[in-house]
Motif scaffolding. Structure first.
Motif: not given
Length: 244
Positions: A128-136, A148-166
């Motif tokens: 494991x080189x990047x720990x579990x933290x993404x919904x997608x 994708x990460x959740x927009x709120x810690x209280x609601x995992x059903x709503x999330x937004x996408x961004x881009x990460x590096x390695x």
């Protein structure tokens, strides 16, 4: 050039450039040839295995699901616990089945479901080189992966996408409803229900006015506005006016 997969009378086979069958349609399903092998679903037992270009099984159909090879590894799902692992071209497990969900390797990493039903990334040895933290989590392309990460810690059903590096660091902050892999320095994204394209810095290079959009091919992008389709260039200018 690898042979395209085609369907005829409910069965899949492979054709050459002339459109002639080089492997007769005899499989329930299949995927593309990669690195000399293709995953196919056997008609008799409904299980997946791998064939070579003679059409013969080199790895018998014993898997519940299987994907094409990528970077020397292929993900397969075992029937016992419906978990995914990775085999090499010899059919040997390099990474044992253990993941509820898994993606193909790209740029040395693969997205897999780890703890708390969230995704992280492993290397070709299963570390494991990047720990579990993404919904997608999508594949890496041009040094970036859409996650994708959740927009709120209280609601995992709503999330937004961004881009990460390695390293798992955000290069482009998560502000998109949908995001797709980079190709030739561009990526298509969806925001406020409209599609557009961004550059490697996350800057919008095409206005978000499209109801649907597809990746660029040969310098042109296919887009849809209402019921009309058009092609645009990389400056967002129409090279073919919208038409039905």
């Amino acid at each position: 050039m690898d042979w395209p997969l085609v369907k005829l009378n409910g069965r899949y086979g492979y054709i050459n450039r002339s459109g002639d069958f080089v492997i007769e349609p005899k499989f329930l399903n299949g995927d593309n040839f990669r690195e000399g092998l293709a995953p196919v679903q056997n008609m008799e037992n409904k299980r997946w295995g791998y064939i070579d270009k003679s059409g013969d099984f080199v790895h018998p159909p014993v898997y519940s699901n299987a994907a094409s090879f990528s970077e020397g590894l292929a993900r397969v799902q075992t029937p016992d616990h419906m978990e995914w692992g990775y085999i090499n071209p010899k059919g040997q497990f390099v990474i044992k089945p253990q993941y509820p969900n898994a993606g193909n390797f790209s740029e040395g990493l693969a997205a897999v479901e780890l703890e708390f039903k969230q995704f992280g990334y492993i290397d070709s040895l299963g570390n494991v080189v990047i720990e579990s933290q993404f919904l997608k989590a999508g594949p890496f392309s041009e040094g970036k992966a859409a996650v994708a990460v959740p927009e709120s810690e209280d609601n995992l059903e709503t999330y937004s996408y961004g881009y990460i590096n390695s390293d798992g660091e955000f290069l482009i902050e998560p502000t998109f409803e949908q995001a797709y892999a980079f190709q030739n320095g561009m990526a298509r994204v969806k925001k406020q229900h409209q599609f557009s394209y961004i550059n490697e810095r996350g800057r919008q290079i095409v206005d978000p006015i499209f109801d649907q959009a597809w990746d660029f091919r040969a310098g042109l992008g296919l887009v849809k506005m209402g019921n009309k389709f058009a092609y645009i260039n990389k400056k967002g200018l129409f090279v073919m006016e919208p038409k039905n």
